[in-house]
Design a protein around this motif. Structure first.
Motif, PDB file in Angstrom:
ATOM      1  N   PHE A  16       0.813  -1.218   0.000  1.00 32.91           N
ATOM      2  CA  PHE A  16       0.000   0.000   0.000  1.00 32.91           C
ATOM      3  C   PHE A  16       0.850   1.273   0.000  1.00 32.91           C
ATOM      4  CE2 PHE A  16      -3.877  -1.948   2.393  1.00 32.91           C
ATOM      5  CZ  PHE A  16      -4.231  -2.625   1.245  1.00 32.91           C
ATOM      6  N   CYS A  17       0.515   2.186  -0.918  1.00 32.23           N
ATOM      7  CA  CYS A  17       1.110   3.521  -0.881  1.00 32.23           C
ATOM      8  C   CYS A  17       0.333   4.343   0.157  1.00 32.23           C
ATOM      9  CB  CYS A  17       1.025   4.161  -2.262  1.00 32.23           C
ATOM     10  SG  CYS A  17      -0.685   4.417  -2.770  1.00 32.23           S
ATOM     11  N   PRO A  18       0.860   5.503   0.578  1.00 29.82           N
ATOM     12  CA  PRO A  18       0.160   6.281   1.617  1.00 29.82           C
ATOM     13  C   PRO A  18      -1.274   6.660   1.217  1.00 29.82           C
ATOM     14  CG  PRO A  18       2.363   7.147   1.252  1.00 29.82           C
ATOM     15  CD  PRO A  18       2.152   6.094   0.215  1.00 29.82           C
ATOM     16  N   GLY A  19      -1.499   6.951  -0.074  1.00 35.21           N
ATOM     17  CA  GLY A  19      -2.843   7.364  -0.514  1.00 35.21           C
ATOM     18  C   GLY A  19      -3.866   6.245  -0.361  1.00 35.21           C
ATOM     19  N   VAL A  20      -3.479   5.040  -0.750  1.00 35.45           N
ATOM     20  CA  VAL A  20      -4.375   3.884  -0.652  1.00 35.45           C
ATOM     21  C   VAL A  20      -4.601   3.518   0.821  1.00 35.45           C
ATOM     22  CG1 VAL A  20      -4.442   1.388  -1.058  1.00 35.45           C
ATOM     23  CG2 VAL A  20      -3.903   2.931  -2.940  1.00 35.45           C
ATOM     24  N   LYS A  21      -3.513   3.556   1.592  1.00 33.99           N
ATOM     25  CA  LYS A  21      -3.599   3.216   3.020  1.00 33.99           C
ATOM     26  C   LYS A  21      -4.576   4.173   3.717  1.00 33.99           C
ATOM     27  CE  LYS A  21      -0.352   2.015   6.672  1.00 33.99           C
ATOM     28  NZ  LYS A  21      -0.393   2.985   7.724  1.00 33.99           N
ATOM     29  N   ARG A  78     -12.780   7.968  -3.725  1.00 35.03           N
ATOM     30  CA  ARG A  78     -11.559   7.178  -3.501  1.00 35.03           C
ATOM     31  C   ARG A  78     -10.289   7.976  -3.843  1.00 35.03           C
ATOM     32  NH1 ARG A  78     -12.323   2.951  -8.520  1.00 35.03           N
ATOM     33  NH2 ARG A  78     -12.825   4.548 -10.029  1.00 35.03           N
ATOM     34  N   ALA A  79      -9.146   7.353  -3.564  1.00 36.70           N
ATOM     35  CA  ALA A  79      -7.846   8.032  -3.693  1.00 36.70           C
ATOM     36  C   ALA A  79      -7.584   8.591  -5.097  1.00 36.70           C
ATOM     37  CB  ALA A  79      -6.728   7.066  -3.318  1.00 36.70           C
ATOM     38  N   HIS A  80      -8.184   7.960  -6.142  1.00 31.80           N
ATOM     39  CA  HIS A  80      -7.955   8.402  -7.529  1.00 31.80           C
ATOM     40  C   HIS A  80      -8.514   9.788  -7.811  1.00 31.80           C
ATOM     41  CE1 HIS A  80      -6.833   4.369  -8.387  1.00 31.80           C
ATOM     42  NE2 HIS A  80      -8.038   3.868  -8.397  1.00 31.80           N
ATOM     43  N   THR A 101      -9.601  11.594  -1.672  1.00 25.56           N
ATOM     44  CA  THR A 101      -8.644  11.794  -2.775  1.00 25.56           C
ATOM     45  C   THR A 101      -7.242  11.942  -2.191  1.00 25.56           C
ATOM     46  OG1 THR A 101     -10.337  13.030  -3.985  1.00 25.56           O
ATOM     47  CG2 THR A 101      -8.084  13.230  -4.788  1.00 25.56           C
ATOM     48  N   CYS A 102      -6.286  11.230  -2.747  1.00 29.64           N
ATOM     49  CA  CYS A 102      -4.907  11.312  -2.271  1.00 29.64           C
ATOM     50  C   CYS A 102      -4.385  12.744  -2.457  1.00 29.64           C
ATOM     51  CB  CYS A 102      -4.028  10.337  -3.062  1.00 29.64           C
ATOM     52  SG  CYS A 102      -2.291  10.493  -2.633  1.00 29.64           S
ATOM     53  N   PRO A 103      -3.719  13.319  -1.466  1.00 28.17           N
ATOM     54  CA  PRO A 103      -3.187  14.688  -1.610  1.00 28.17           C
ATOM     55  C   PRO A 103      -2.252  14.817  -2.821  1.00 28.17           C
ATOM     56  CG  PRO A 103      -2.926  13.903   0.649  1.00 28.17           C
ATOM     57  CD  PRO A 103      -3.443  12.741  -0.147  1.00 28.17           C
ATOM     58  N   LEU A 104      -1.592  13.729  -3.197  1.00 24.91           N
ATOM     59  CA  LEU A 104      -0.663  13.809  -4.333  1.00 24.91           C
ATOM     60  C   LEU A 104      -1.409  13.826  -5.672  1.00 24.91           C
ATOM     61  CD1 LEU A 104       2.067  11.439  -2.885  1.00 24.91           C
ATOM     62  CD2 LEU A 104       1.942  13.929  -2.791  1.00 24.91           C
ATOM     63  N   VAL A 105      -2.615  13.236  -5.702  1.00 22.48           N
ATOM     64  CA  VAL A 105      -3.472  13.360  -6.893  1.00 22.48           C
ATOM     65  C   VAL A 105      -4.033  14.788  -6.926  1.00 22.48           C
ATOM     66  CG1 VAL A 105      -5.610  12.583  -8.002  1.00 22.48           C
ATOM     67  CG2 VAL A 105      -4.074  10.903  -6.959  1.00 22.48           C
ATOM     68  N   LYS A 106      -4.407  15.299  -5.757  1.00 17.45           N
ATOM     69  CA  LYS A 106      -4.913  16.690  -5.660  1.00 17.45           C
ATOM     70  C   LYS A 106      -3.861  17.670  -6.179  1.00 17.45           C
ATOM     71  CE  LYS A 106      -8.723  17.422  -2.846  1.00 17.45           C
ATOM     72  NZ  LYS A 106      -9.352  16.615  -1.906  1.00 17.45           N
ATOM     73  N   GLN A 167       0.010  10.969 -15.127  1.00 18.20           N
ATOM     74  CA  GLN A 167      -0.720  10.144 -14.168  1.00 18.20           C
ATOM     75  C   GLN A 167       0.309   9.834 -13.067  1.00 18.20           C
ATOM     76  OE1 GLN A 167      -2.241   6.615 -16.060  1.00 18.20           O
ATOM     77  NE2 GLN A 167      -2.993   5.730 -14.151  1.00 18.20           N
ATOM     78  N   THR A 168      -0.117   9.792 -11.821  1.00 19.79           N
ATOM     79  CA  THR A 168       0.856   9.721 -10.719  1.00 19.79           C
ATOM     80  C   THR A 168       1.690   8.444 -10.687  1.00 19.79           C
ATOM     81  OG1 THR A 168      -0.890   8.866  -9.298  1.00 19.79           O
ATOM     82  CG2 THR A 168      -0.470  11.234  -9.181  1.00 19.79           C
ATOM     83  N   THR A 169       1.240   7.413 -11.407  1.00 18.26           N
ATOM     84  CA  THR A 169       1.933   6.119 -11.306  1.00 18.26           C
ATOM     85  C   THR A 169       2.704   5.732 -12.584  1.00 18.26           C
ATOM     86  OG1 THR A 169      -0.163   5.128 -11.922  1.00 18.26           O
ATOM     87  CG2 THR A 169       0.377   5.106  -9.595  1.00 18.26           C
ATOM     88  N   GLN A 170       2.936   6.697 -13.459  1.00 24.72           N
ATOM     89  CA  GLN A 170       3.661   6.365 -14.703  1.00 24.72           C
ATOM     90  C   GLN A 170       5.167   6.190 -14.458  1.00 24.72           C
ATOM     91  OE1 GLN A 170       2.612   6.178 -18.234  1.00 24.72           O
ATOM     92  NE2 GLN A 170       0.836   5.645 -17.002  1.00 24.72           N
ATOM     93  N   ILE A 195       4.369  12.659 -11.217  1.00 21.33           N
ATOM     94  CA  ILE A 195       4.497  11.283 -10.696  1.00 21.33           C
ATOM     95  C   ILE A 195       4.750  11.411  -9.189  1.00 21.33           C
ATOM     96  CG2 ILE A 195       5.886   9.162 -10.763  1.00 21.33           C
ATOM     97  CD1 ILE A 195       6.614  10.033 -13.705  1.00 21.33           C
ATOM     98  N   CYS A 196       4.027  10.642  -8.381  1.00 19.99           N
ATOM     99  CA  CYS A 196       4.131  10.849  -6.928  1.00 19.99           C
ATOM    100  C   CYS A 196       5.422  10.238  -6.377  1.00 19.99           C
ATOM    101  CB  CYS A 196       2.908  10.287  -6.218  1.00 19.99           C
ATOM    102  SG  CYS A 196       2.830   8.496  -6.206  1.00 19.99           S
ATOM    103  N   GLN A 197       5.872  10.757  -5.236  1.00 13.44           N
ATOM    104  CA  GLN A 197       7.137  10.293  -4.647  1.00 13.44           C
ATOM    105  C   GLN A 197       7.104   8.795  -4.309  1.00 13.44           C
ATOM    106  OE1 GLN A 197       9.819  12.322  -4.705  1.00 13.44           O
ATOM    107  NE2 GLN A 197      10.963  10.462  -4.195  1.00 13.44           N
ATOM    108  N   PRO A 198       5.991   8.270  -3.721  1.00 13.85           N
ATOM    109  CA  PRO A 198       5.989   6.824  -3.453  1.00 13.85           C
ATOM    110  C   PRO A 198       6.197   5.986  -4.724  1.00 13.85           C
ATOM    111  CG  PRO A 198       4.224   7.879  -2.233  1.00 13.85           C
ATOM    112  CD  PRO A 198       4.805   8.932  -3.141  1.00 13.85           C
ATOM    113  N   THR A 199       5.641   6.432  -5.852  1.00 11.72           N
ATOM    114  CA  THR A 199       5.846   5.705  -7.116  1.00 11.72           C
ATOM    115  C   THR A 199       7.307   5.801  -7.552  1.00 11.72           C
ATOM    116  OG1 THR A 199       3.581   6.001  -7.849  1.00 11.72           O
ATOM    117  CG2 THR A 199       5.213   5.638  -9.567  1.00 11.72           C
ATOM    118  N   LYS A 200       7.893   6.994  -7.424  1.00 12.69           N
ATOM    119  CA  LYS A 200       9.309   7.164  -7.811  1.00 12.69           C
ATOM    120  C   LYS A 200      10.191   6.244  -6.963  1.00 12.69           C
ATOM    121  CE  LYS A 200       8.905  12.014  -9.125  1.00 12.69           C
ATOM    122  NZ  LYS A 200       9.090  13.372  -8.641  1.00 12.69           N
TER     123      LYS A 200
END
Ligand code: SF4
Length: 292
Positions: A16-21, A78-80, A101-106, A167-170, A195-200
């Motif tokens: 789980f990334c922070p957004g999903v968690k 949801r987080a998306h 919504t995940c703050p990183l998507v926001k 998209q944050t997960t590319q 791209i969000c930091q957890p994905t990087k």
């Protein structure tokens, strides 16, 4: 030739990334506080085991507002994230609304909105069918292209001003390759790496570890886009890669015969599924060693 020491490495970034968690904890807390039923607009995450666990708690995924019977209960974004138009529609629908919504998507939504009001066209690098991208498109003032490959970027028209986001997960390499191409199609080009930091972090660790592994196991839902992308990334780095949803699908021969195994997982994979895979891998290897 020197023999490699058998090794099992589990990714620190697996699961789980922070957004999903945060989104999962939120719906479970709502349910525990008695706000039943809890509806999520679309499945909270693309993982069958988690969806089944949530359904047992009466946390139900719906596709349309009318599926929320008698407007009772609470509705969770949801987080998306979703489009601003859809957000207004559900705010006016008269149900209690919780925004997960995940703050990183926001952050990505805000960057798009900021440049769109300055007449920038938006190019989103991502999957046009993905819920997050559909939500992002709502912030573009209707001037948007979604591209997922260099070939699609090469076919873009000319723009006066363009803002390239992701998209944050590319994968970062794909984003920059496409962004460089878009640059050639515009007088002014803003490149916004969203791209969000957890994905990087996950991609960086995967690249480092998968290169030296003999077998990579990627754990996660078969419908999870980010897990599939992770598996794809590993395909180019390691000879043997298996994407499994649970420990039951493991290729036992590769588990036993591969000196170094790297186990990673997508952002929507729960820790108990990852632990199940790690446990089975260790058991199979211990059993094989005992037979020697
Ligand atoms: S992948 Fe990144 S942006 Fe998406 S929910 Fe997770 S932390 Fe947030």
């Amino acid at each position: 030739m020197t023999k490699k020491t058998p090794e099992i490495v589990v990714a620190k970034s697996a699961g789980f990334c922070p957004g999903v968690k945060h989104a999962i904890e939120k719906v479970i807390a709502l349910e525990a506080s008695g706000k039943k039923p809890v509806y999520t607009l679309g499945p909270l995450i693309h993982n069958r085991q988690v969806t089944q666990m949530l359904e047992r708690k009466q946390i139900v995924a719906i596709d349309t507002l009318t599926q929320a019977e008698n407007k009772k209960g609470v509705l969770v974004i949801r987080a998306h994230g979703i489009t601003p138009d859809f957000q207004r529609e559900i705010e006016n629908y008269g149900m209690e609304l919780v925004d997960a919504t995940c703050p990183l998507v926001k952050h990505a939504q805000n960057i798009i909105a900021k440049f769109a009001v300055q007449d920038y066209h938006t190019v989103i690098v991502g999957d046009a069918q993905h819920a997050e991208v559909i939500g992002l498109m709502g912030y573009t003032q209707g001037r948007v292209n979604v591209v997922s490959s260099l070939k699609e970027a090469q076919a873009l028209p000319h723009f006066d001003k363009v803002n390239v986001v992701s998209q944050t997960t590319q994968p970062e390499a794909v984003f920059y390759e496409i962004a460089e191409e878009v640059k050639k199609h515009a007088d002014q080009c803003q490149i916004s790496n969203t791209i969000c930091q957890p994905t990087k972090d996950r991609q960086k660790e995967t690249i480092e570890q998968a290169q030296s592994a003999d077998f990579v196991i990627v754990v996660g839902g078969k419908h999870s886009a980010n897990t599939a992308r992770l598996a794809q990334l590993c395909q180019g780095l390691c000879k043997h890669v298996q994407h499994v949803e649970t420990d039951e699908e493991l290729d036992e021969r590769l588990v036993v015969e591969s000196p170094k195994i790297f186990i990673t997982a997508g952002a929507s994979t729960p820790s108990w599924v990852i632990e199940g895979v790690v446990f089975r891998v260790k058991t199979l290897r211990d059993r094989a060693t005992a037979k020697l």
